[in-house]
Design an enzyme around this catalytic site. Structure first.
Site, PDB file in Angstrom:
ATOM      1  N   SER A  77      -9.624   2.134   3.076  1.00  0.00           N
ATOM      2  CA  SER A  77      -8.750   2.847   2.174  1.00  0.00           C
ATOM      3  C   SER A  77      -7.750   1.959   1.426  1.00  0.00           C
ATOM      4  O   SER A  77      -7.175   2.399   0.431  1.00  0.00           O
ATOM      5  CB  SER A  77      -7.960   3.899   2.955  1.00  0.00           C
ATOM      6  OG  SER A  77      -7.148   3.276   3.931  1.00  0.00           O
TER       7      SER A  77
ATOM      8  N   LYS B 173       0.852  -1.206   0.000  1.00  0.00           N
ATOM      9  CA  LYS B 173       0.000   0.000   0.000  1.00  0.00           C
ATOM     10  C   LYS B 173       0.878   1.243   0.000  1.00  0.00           C
ATOM     11  O   LYS B 173       1.899   1.282   0.718  1.00  0.00           O
ATOM     12  CB  LYS B 173      -0.903  -0.023   1.233  1.00  0.00           C
ATOM     13  CG  LYS B 173      -1.906   1.126   1.290  1.00  0.00           C
ATOM     14  CD  LYS B 173      -2.796   1.033   2.537  1.00  0.00           C
ATOM     15  CE  LYS B 173      -3.817   2.146   2.594  1.00  0.00           C
ATOM     16  NZ  LYS B 173      -4.671   2.076   3.802  1.00  0.00           N
TER      17      LYS B 173
ATOM     18  N   SER C   1      -9.844  -0.179   7.290  1.00  0.00           N
ATOM     19  CA  SER C   1      -9.292  -0.125   5.930  1.00  0.00           C
ATOM     20  C   SER C   1      -8.639  -1.385   5.408  1.00  0.00           C
ATOM     21  O   SER C   1      -8.257  -1.427   4.237  1.00  0.00           O
ATOM     22  CB  SER C   1      -8.276   1.006   5.833  1.00  0.00           C
ATOM     23  OG  SER C   1      -8.951   2.211   5.706  1.00  0.00           O
TER      24      SER C   1
HETATM   25  N1  GLN Z   1     -12.761   4.569   6.399  1.00  0.00           N
HETATM   26  C1  GLN Z   1     -12.203   5.049   7.618  1.00  0.00           C
HETATM   27  C2  GLN Z   1     -11.768   6.484   7.450  1.00  0.00           C
HETATM   28  O1  GLN Z   1     -12.059   7.041   6.461  1.00  0.00           O
HETATM   29  C3  GLN Z   1     -11.067   4.180   8.020  1.00  0.00           C
HETATM   30  C4  GLN Z   1      -9.831   4.457   7.265  1.00  0.00           C
HETATM   31  C5  GLN Z   1      -8.691   3.559   7.633  1.00  0.00           C
HETATM   32  O2  GLN Z   1      -8.862   2.548   8.309  1.00  0.00           O
HETATM   33  N2  GLN Z   1      -7.508   3.953   7.232  1.00  0.00           N
HETATM   34  O3  GLN Z   1     -11.147   7.047   8.283  1.00  0.00           O
END
Ligand code: GLN
Length: 482
Positions: A158, A83, A182
Site C-alpha cells: 500500500s 505516507k 506494504s
Molecule cells: N497488501 C496487504 C493488504 O492488502 C498488505 C497491506 C499492508 O502491508 N499495509 O493487506
C-alpha cells in the site's frame, strides 16, 4: 547541485556534503525539491498534499545552524515524504480515504518528530491504498499512483506513493508502513530499498492503525545506507507506544560494512514455488552473488508458509474491523447529512466514507470475530501465526539470514488485478510471513525483467538484528550495480 535535475540522485551524505560545502542552502534545496515534486506529480500522483510552510521553516532552522557553525544534524536538509497514514500536525492526513479527506491532525507521529529533530524536511504526504489496505495503490480514494519506471504499471502497495517518490527522485527518503508487505513489495516494484524493521523497533504513535499486531513503520531510500541512517534515527523506545521495544539500537552504518564472508543464509523452498521464471532467474543470480562473496547458502524449509495468506487475512481483517470502528462521523471524519437518526448517521457516514476494499475487510473481520466463528477462525489463525513465527525461530538457530523473492512477479498493469481480490492478495504471498513473525526484513534491488521492470531481493534476519540484515544488503549492493 541545488537544481531540480540533481535531486533524483541525491543521498543523505550528498545533501550534507552540499550543505557543508555551501553548494546550496537548505532553503534552496527545499524549494527545488518542492518545485520538482509539484511539477512531477501529475505523472505519478505520488503526493496528496504538499507542506511548503512546514518545510521552509525547517529549512530556515538548518541554514541558521550552519551559519552559526553548529554541528550538522544527521538528516540536515534531507527532503522527506511521509505516507498519508502517518499523522503530521497541521498537515492534512487522509489515509487515502474520503473518510478523512479533511482531517488535520493535532499532533505528529513520533517517527516524524524524530526525523525532524535530526533536521529532515517534510515536503509532503504520500498517496497510498485506503487505510493501507491493498497491494497496488489502486484502492486510494484519490486515484492510483503510477510506477515511475513504467507509467502504465502500479507502484505496488500500500505504500505506493512512498516508493514512487524515492524512485522518481522527488524525495531522498520517505516513510511507509508495512502490515503484510506494504513497504517491501512497492520497494521491489519501483526499484528502491525498503525496510520493515522488527515489530516494536519503531514507535507507531501517530501511525493510523490498520492491524495493530502487524503494523510497522519503516523507511524507503535509494540505497541501503540511507535506509540504515533513517531507521537508526527513528528507532527505539517511545513512552507513547507501549509496544515499542527497549532493545538497544546497533550502529547499523558501521556494522553493515563488515564483510559477509562466512554468514549462513537460508533459502526456504516454499518461497521458490509459483514465482515467474524471470523473477526466479534474477533471484538465483543474486543468491550466486552472495555465495561468491563468501556466504554459505543452505536450503531450508519454513513449513507453515502455506497458511500465511489465510492466517493474515483473518488476523488483519479482525483487527481492522475493530480499529476502524472509530470512523463514525462524530470525531475525525466527514459526516453524512442523510437520514434522521443517529444510527442512520453512522451507517451513511461509513457507507459514503469507506471504499469497497475497506468495507470488504470490515465485513470479513467482523465475521471472523463473531460469536460462534471466533474459535474456528480468529483463534485458529492466532495459533497458526505462532507456528509461522516458530518456523523462523527454528530456522534462525543456525542461520544469520534468509533470502527470498519479495513478490512472485514484477509490477503489473494498472487495472490488471483490481476485479479479482484473491489474485491481488497473492502479490503478498512472500511478504506476509515477515509481519506475522515480527522479524526484520527488507527489499533491495537485484535486477530487472526483460521489460525493464525492477525486481527486489528479500532479506530476513533475527528479531532486532537489523544490523546483519543491512550487512547482507549493503555488501550485495556494493558488489552489484542495480
Ligand atoms: N497488501 C496487504 C493488504 O492488502 C498488505 C497491506 C499492508 O502491508 N499495509 O493487506
Amino acid at each position: 547541485m541545488s537544481t531540480p535535475a540533481s535531486l533524483p540522485s541525491l543521498t543523505i551524505s550528498a545533501v550534507r556534503d552540499g550543505l557543508s560545502k555551501k553548494d546550496f542552502s537548505a532553503k534552496e534545496l527545499t524549494e527545488a525539491a518542492l518545485a520538482f515534486a509539484q511539477a512531477e506529480n501529475p505523472k505519478t500522483n505520488a503526493y496528496l498534499t504538499f507542506s511548503p510552510e512546514r518545510a521552509l521553516a525547517a529549512a530556515a532552522k538548518v541554514d541558521a545552524e550552519i551559519a552559526e557553525g553548529a554541528p550538522m544534524r544527521a538528516l540536515a536538509g534531507v527532503p522527506l515524504g511521509v505516507k498519508d497514514v502517518i499523522v503530521t500536525k497541521g498537515v492534512r492526513t487522509t489515509c487515502g480515504s474520503r473518510m478523512l479527506e479533511k482531517y488535520i491532525p493535532p499532533y505528529d507521529a513520533t517517527a516524524v518528530t524524530r526525523l525532524e529533530d535530526e533536521g529532515a524536511i517534510v515536503i509532503g504526504k504520500l498517496n497510498c491504498d485506503e487505510f493501507a489496505m491493498g497491494s497496488s495503490n489502486e484502492n486510494s480514494a484519490f486515484g492510483p499512483v503510477r510506477n515511475p519506471r513504467a507509467l502504465d504499471r502500479v507502484p505496488g502497495g500500500s505504500s505506493g506513493g512512498s516508493a514512487a517518490a524515492v524512485a522518481q527522485g522527488t524525495a531522498v527518503i520517505t516513510l511507509g508502513s508495512d502490515t503484510g508487505g506494504s513497504i517491501r513489495q512497492p520497494a521491489s516494484f519501483c526499484g528502491v530499498v525498503g525496510v520493515t524493521p522488527t515489530y516494536g523497533r519503531v514507535s507507531r504513535y501517530g501511525l493510523v492503525a490498520f492491524a495493530s499486531s502487524l503494523d510497522h513503520i519503516g523507511p524507503f531510500a535509494r540505497n541501503v545506507e540511507d535506509c540504515a541512517t533513517t531507521l537508526r534515527v527513528m528507532a527505539g523506545r517511545d513512552e507513547q507506544d507501549s509496544t515499542s521495544a527497549f532493545a538497544p539500537i546497533d550502529d547499523y552504518n558501521t556494522l553493515m560494512k563488515h564483510p559477509v564472508k562466512g554468514l549462513k543464509l537460508g533459502l526456504p523452498s516454499e518461497y521458490f514455488e509459483g514465482l515467474t521464471s524471470e523473477t526466479g532467474a534474477v533471484i538465483e543470480a543474486a543468491i550466486k552473488k552472495l555465495e561468491s562473496l563468501g556466504c554459505e547458502i543452505r536450503k531450508i524449509s519454513l513449513p507453515h508458509t502455506k497458511y500465511a495468506l489465510s492466517c493474515y487475512y483473518i488476523i488483519a481483517t479482525a483487527e481492522a474491523s475493530s480499529n476502524l470502528a472509530r470512523y463514525d462521523g462524530v470525531r475525525y471524519t466527514i459526516r453524512s447529512t442523510e437520514g434522521s437518526t443517529l444510527s442512520d448517521m453512522y451507517r451513511n457516514t461509513r457507507g459514503e466514507g469507506f471504499g469497497v476494499e475497506v468495507k470488504r475487510r470490515i465485513m470479513l473481520g467482523t465475521y471472523v470475530l463473531s460469536a460462534g466463528y471466533y474459535d474456528a477462525y480468529y483463534k485458529k489463525a492466532q495459533q497458526v501465526r505462532t507456528l509461522i513465527a516458530r518456523d523462523f525461530t527454528d530456522a534462525f538457530k543456525d542461520l544469520d539470514g534468509i533470502l527470498a523473492p519479495v513478490s512472485p512477479f514484477p509490477a503489473f498493469k494498472i487495472g490488471e488485478k483490481v476485479d479479482d481480490p484473491l489474485t491481488m492478495y497473492l502479490s503478498d504471498i512472500y511478504t506476509l510471513t515477515g509481519d506475522l513473525a515480527g522479524v526484520p526484513c527488507m527489499s533491495v534491488p537485484c535486477g530487472q525483467s526483460k521489460d525493464g521492470l525492477p525486481i527486489g531481493l528479500q532479506i530476513f534476519a533475527k528479531h532486532f538484528d537489523e544490523a546483519t540484515m543491512f550487512r547482507i544488503a549493503y555488501n550485495y549492493e556494493q558488489a552489484t550495480s542495480h
